[in-house]
Design a protein around this motif. Sequence first.
Motif, PDB file in Angstrom:
ATOM      1  N   PHE A   1      23.944  43.272  40.004  1.00 10.78           N
ATOM      2  CA  PHE A   1      24.879  42.156  39.876  1.00 10.78           C
ATOM      3  C   PHE A   1      25.231  41.646  41.266  1.00 10.78           C
ATOM      4  N   ALA A   2      24.953  40.370  41.511  1.00  8.41           N
ATOM      5  CA  ALA A   2      25.401  39.717  42.741  1.00  8.41           C
ATOM      6  C   ALA A   2      26.578  38.832  42.359  1.00  8.41           C
ATOM      7  N   LEU A   3      27.784  39.278  42.690  1.00 11.04           N
ATOM      8  CA  LEU A   3      29.006  38.571  42.293  1.00 11.04           C
ATOM      9  C   LEU A   3      29.525  37.787  43.486  1.00 11.04           C
ATOM     10  N   LEU A   4      29.628  36.478  43.311  1.00 15.81           N
ATOM     11  CA  LEU A   4      30.149  35.611  44.363  1.00 15.81           C
ATOM     12  C   LEU A   4      31.487  35.039  43.915  1.00 15.81           C
ATOM     13  N   PRO A   5      32.599  35.581  44.447  1.00 15.82           N
ATOM     14  CA  PRO A   5      33.923  35.085  44.051  1.00 15.82           C
ATOM     15  C   PRO A   5      34.117  33.619  44.428  1.00 15.82           C
ATOM     16  N   ALA A   6      34.939  32.944  43.681  1.00 17.92           N
ATOM     17  CA  ALA A   6      35.209  31.531  43.956  1.00 17.92           C
ATOM     18  C   ALA A   6      35.738  31.339  45.373  1.00 17.92           C
ATOM     19  N   ALA A   7      36.551  32.284  45.840  1.00 16.33           N
ATOM     20  CA  ALA A   7      37.152  32.151  47.167  1.00 16.33           C
ATOM     21  C   ALA A   7      36.120  32.214  48.287  1.00 16.33           C
ATOM     22  N   GLU A   8      34.933  32.780  48.008  1.00 15.59           N
ATOM     23  CA  GLU A   8      33.893  32.911  49.030  1.00 15.59           C
ATOM     24  C   GLU A   8      32.811  31.847  48.904  1.00 15.59           C
ATOM     25  N   GLN A   9      32.968  30.924  47.977  1.00 14.42           N
ATOM     26  CA  GLN A   9      31.977  29.871  47.796  1.00 14.42           C
ATOM     27  C   GLN A   9      32.202  28.735  48.791  1.00 14.42           C
ATOM     28  N   GLU A  10      31.113  28.114  49.201  1.00 13.20           N
ATOM     29  CA  GLU A  10      31.225  26.927  50.037  1.00 13.20           C
ATOM     30  C   GLU A  10      31.969  25.832  49.263  1.00 13.20           C
ATOM     31  N   PRO A  11      32.678  24.944  49.970  1.00 10.02           N
ATOM     32  CA  PRO A  11      33.388  23.865  49.261  1.00 10.02           C
ATOM     33  C   PRO A  11      32.479  23.074  48.317  1.00 10.02           C
ATOM     34  N   ALA A  12      31.262  22.765  48.749  1.00  9.15           N
ATOM     35  CA  ALA A  12      30.356  22.007  47.883  1.00  9.15           C
ATOM     36  C   ALA A  12      29.945  22.832  46.666  1.00  9.15           C
ATOM     37  N   HIS A  13      29.835  24.158  46.836  1.00 10.41           N
ATOM     38  CA  HIS A  13      29.505  25.025  45.704  1.00 10.41           C
ATOM     39  C   HIS A  13      30.652  25.019  44.700  1.00 10.41           C
ATOM     40  N   ARG A  14      31.866  25.141  45.188  1.00  9.70           N
ATOM     41  CA  ARG A  14      33.018  25.096  44.281  1.00  9.70           C
ATOM     42  C   ARG A  14      33.063  23.762  43.537  1.00  9.70           C
ATOM     43  N   ALA A  15      32.703  22.687  44.228  1.00  7.26           N
ATOM     44  CA  ALA A  15      32.682  21.371  43.564  1.00  7.26           C
ATOM     45  C   ALA A  15      31.633  21.345  42.458  1.00  7.26           C
ATOM     46  N   ALA A  16      30.480  21.975  42.690  1.00  8.88           N
ATOM     47  CA  ALA A  16      29.434  22.022  41.663  1.00  8.88           C
ATOM     48  C   ALA A  16      29.897  22.827  40.457  1.00  8.88           C
ATOM     49  N   VAL A  17      30.586  23.936  40.709  1.00 12.84           N
ATOM     50  CA  VAL A  17      31.106  24.745  39.601  1.00 12.84           C
ATOM     51  C   VAL A  17      32.173  23.967  38.843  1.00 12.84           C
ATOM     52  N   ASP A  18      33.000  23.206  39.560  1.00 13.07           N
ATOM     53  CA  ASP A  18      33.999  22.365  38.884  1.00 13.07           C
ATOM     54  C   ASP A  18      33.318  21.332  37.984  1.00 13.07           C
ATOM     55  N   LEU A  19      32.214  20.763  38.470  1.00 13.58           N
ATOM     56  CA  LEU A  19      31.468  19.812  37.646  1.00 13.58           C
ATOM     57  C   LEU A  19      30.899  20.497  36.401  1.00 13.58           C
ATOM     58  N   LEU A  20      30.397  21.712  36.560  1.00 19.69           N
ATOM     59  CA  LEU A  20      29.912  22.468  35.413  1.00 19.69           C
ATOM     60  C   LEU A  20      31.019  22.667  34.385  1.00 19.69           C
ATOM     61  N   ALA A  21      32.198  23.045  34.871  1.00 21.99           N
ATOM     62  CA  ALA A  21      33.318  23.284  33.961  1.00 21.99           C
ATOM     63  C   ALA A  21      33.717  22.012  33.230  1.00 21.99           C
ATOM     64  N   ALA A  22      33.700  20.895  33.945  1.00 23.05           N
ATOM     65  CA  ALA A  22      34.085  19.628  33.323  1.00 23.05           C
ATOM     66  C   ALA A  22      33.042  19.180  32.305  1.00 23.05           C
ATOM     67  N   GLU A  23      31.768  19.346  32.630  1.00 24.73           N
ATOM     68  CA  GLU A  23      30.699  18.890  31.741  1.00 24.73           C
ATOM     69  C   GLU A  23      30.551  19.800  30.530  1.00 24.73           C
ATOM     70  N   ALA A  24      30.887  21.088  30.678  1.00 24.53           N
ATOM     71  CA  ALA A  24      30.683  22.051  29.590  1.00 24.53           C
ATOM     72  C   ALA A  24      31.515  21.725  28.359  1.00 24.53           C
ATOM     73  N   VAL A  25      32.649  21.057  28.537  1.00 28.30           N
ATOM     74  CA  VAL A  25      33.531  20.785  27.398  1.00 28.30           C
ATOM     75  C   VAL A  25      33.243  19.425  26.771  1.00 28.30           C
ATOM     76  N   ARG A  26      32.241  18.704  27.292  1.00 34.48           N
ATOM     77  CA  ARG A  26      31.925  17.382  26.761  1.00 34.48           C
ATOM     78  C   ARG A  26      30.797  17.490  25.740  1.00 34.48           C
ATOM     79  N   ASP A  27      30.648  16.436  24.949  1.00 32.64           N
ATOM     80  CA  ASP A  27      29.557  16.354  23.984  1.00 32.64           C
ATOM     81  C   ASP A  27      28.985  14.946  24.063  1.00 32.64           C
ATOM     82  N   VAL A  28      28.155  14.739  25.094  1.00 35.75           N
ATOM     83  CA  VAL A  28      27.630  13.405  25.367  1.00 35.75           C
ATOM     84  C   VAL A  28      26.131  13.509  25.617  1.00 35.75           C
ATOM     85  N   PRO A  29      25.398  12.401  25.449  1.00 36.31           N
ATOM     86  CA  PRO A  29      23.961  12.426  25.722  1.00 36.31           C
ATOM     87  C   PRO A  29      23.668  12.862  27.156  1.00 36.31           C
TER      88      PRO A  29
END
Length: 305
Positions: free
Chosen positions: A130-158
């Motif tokens: 297991f390679a665990l990368l905590p949110a606090a150790e992620q690059e700012p752009a990486h955290r932004a990508a994860v935020d986008l994942l979280a936002a898109e995961a709850v949508r139901d769009v083409p």
Amino acid sequence: MDILSDELSRARARGAVFSVLRRAEPWGLRFEGVRPLTAHILLEGSAWIERDDLDPAPVHARDVVLATAGSPYSLVSGPGVTTVPIAEARRTPSAPGPPGTRAPEATVMCGAYVLSGSVGESLMQGLPPFALLPAAEQEPAHRAAVDLLAAEAVRDVPGQQALLDRLLDVTLVYTLRSWWRTTEAAPGWYRALHHPHIRRVLENLHAHPEQHWTLPVMARDAGLSRAAFAAQFHQLVGLPAGRYLTRLRMSRAQDALLRTDQPLAAIAASVGYRNEFAFATAFRRQHGLSPGRWRADRRGDTGRG
């Protein structure tokens, strides 16, 4: 040449999100651990990752976990929680708590990668179970990508699945870069990329393995004396330059043998051997089989030799 991008491309490291699950405590997901590489991103909530031979590790919101193939493991809301197989859990993507309760909830995204060939194997060698990368150790752009994942995961769009998959690919690159930056287990070529002289040689070797590379030629390319280059390359990469070049050529040859119907003479020329006989000798020395026999065995084609 961007060696990391090239290696991921040659390993066919394309990810696919296969589940986004919302769970109310207590919850537990069980994985068989057979996939070459699985990504878990806790979009909301908290959890633990467990495997029988390892201590449980806490996982918090927006943390990323890369799990390599091995023993079965679980993601759970707490130690000792009953788990269900991921295939069964996927049939109920949203599982709230009992009526009348407000149990803490978590959202877990799981994605899988198919990495193939010796290139894929070499990329995985530097990763623990297991390679665990905590949110606090992620690059700012990486955290932004994860935020986008979280936002898109709850949508139901083409186009949602395609977008989730591409964001998962982005997450893999960020996670590997961050993990390898903080561990001695990174591939030798990756560690050496921080040395400008050796990096130049590595990029040229990967871009043109078919060229006539000798130690004096590589040293001149690096702008170093032969002795200084040989010592620095071995120290940084972990292999003598000649052996590294042979492994690189063999890796490229294996890829061509598996994925193409090129004749052996063409493959030999593409990886830097003057003829197929020299190539076959080098290949047999490393694998104990001729290239033709290795290709037939891997493809399950007993009619080829």
